[in-house]
Design a protein around this motif. Sequence first.
Motif, PDB file in Angstrom:
ATOM      1  N   ASP A 131       0.880  -1.268   0.013  1.00 24.43           N
ATOM      2  CA  ASP A 131      -0.100   0.055   0.121  1.00 24.43           C
ATOM      3  C   ASP A 131       0.891   1.125  -0.234  1.00 24.43           C
ATOM      4  OD1 ASP A 131      -2.140  -1.727   0.367  1.00 24.43           O
ATOM      5  OD2 ASP A 131      -2.870  -1.323   2.122  1.00 24.43           O
ATOM      6  N   ASP A 132       0.546   2.211  -0.707  1.00 26.26           N
ATOM      7  CA  ASP A 132       1.160   3.430  -1.014  1.00 26.26           C
ATOM      8  C   ASP A 132       2.410   3.373  -1.896  1.00 26.26           C
ATOM      9  OD1 ASP A 132      -0.772   4.899   0.680  1.00 26.26           O
ATOM     10  OD2 ASP A 132       0.241   4.295   2.419  1.00 26.26           O
ATOM     11  N   SER A 139      -3.625   1.705  -3.710  1.00 24.43           N
ATOM     12  CA  SER A 139      -4.588   2.113  -2.702  1.00 24.43           C
ATOM     13  C   SER A 139      -4.716   0.946  -1.443  1.00 24.43           C
ATOM     14  CB  SER A 139      -5.996   2.558  -3.094  1.00 24.43           C
ATOM     15  OG  SER A 139      -5.914   3.670  -3.907  1.00 24.43           O
ATOM     16  N   SER A 140      -4.732  -0.258  -2.225  1.00 29.69           N
ATOM     17  CA  SER A 140      -5.027  -1.369  -1.525  1.00 29.69           C
ATOM     18  C   SER A 140      -4.416  -2.682  -2.095  1.00 29.69           C
ATOM     19  CB  SER A 140      -6.371  -1.667  -0.835  1.00 29.69           C
ATOM     20  OG  SER A 140      -6.605  -3.037  -0.244  1.00 29.69           O
TER      21      SER A 140
END
Length: 234
Positions: free
Chosen positions: A99-100, A136-137
């Motif tokens: 994530d990110d 994002s996920s």
Amino acid sequence: MHETAGPAVNDVDDERTNLAAADGPPALAVPYDATHLDATPLRTERMVLRPLLPSDADDVYEYQRLPEVLRFIPWPERDREEGRQHTEKRAAWRTIADDDDALIFAMVLVGEPSLSFSREGTKGDRVIGDLMLRVSSAEHAQLEIGWVVHPAFQGRGLAFEGAREVLRFAFESLRAHRVQALLASRNLASAALCERLGMRREGTMLEEEYHYGEWEDTAVYGILRREWTAEAAR
């Protein structure tokens, strides 16, 4: 006059469940190392889309410094050296796994002379903007897409051309289930681009960020893999 009844609520729910099941469980293709895209970049009719390089700093600074660009992107004002450091930082993002994590594609306009020098001291084609993919996920196979284009090159369909190809990459190569875009709700040009890409406006987060002395609403757009597949087949 007789009215034709629409589908029952249960029928609509069943159809949605069947479509979701057809997509299968989330299976984002990570970790993904984008280094090979230096040699085999994505291509559109007018552009080469490759990972951002430190040597792109001068081209990037030409749009990174403009007030009309900063109005819609949460970047602070930077001088040239700070801009170079920022480009070097973003160019180092080559692997997406968690994530990110993010990957930045330079939008290289073929035939437009660059303002930057390569490592070899030569000039190539100009970077007129960039496109971002951020995780994002990873668990739910969701990515975020974003874009910025030098105002001098806007209005020519280049953002649409580049974003459409990056969406294809997101769904086909990374196996995203959903891709979203988050943008300032007053950014009407980006909102129109989202709609042209087949993305739906899913909502508005009121006063979600504080920029330049005021609270700003954020619009959320999204598209699912099966929707993109249907859109691409048209």
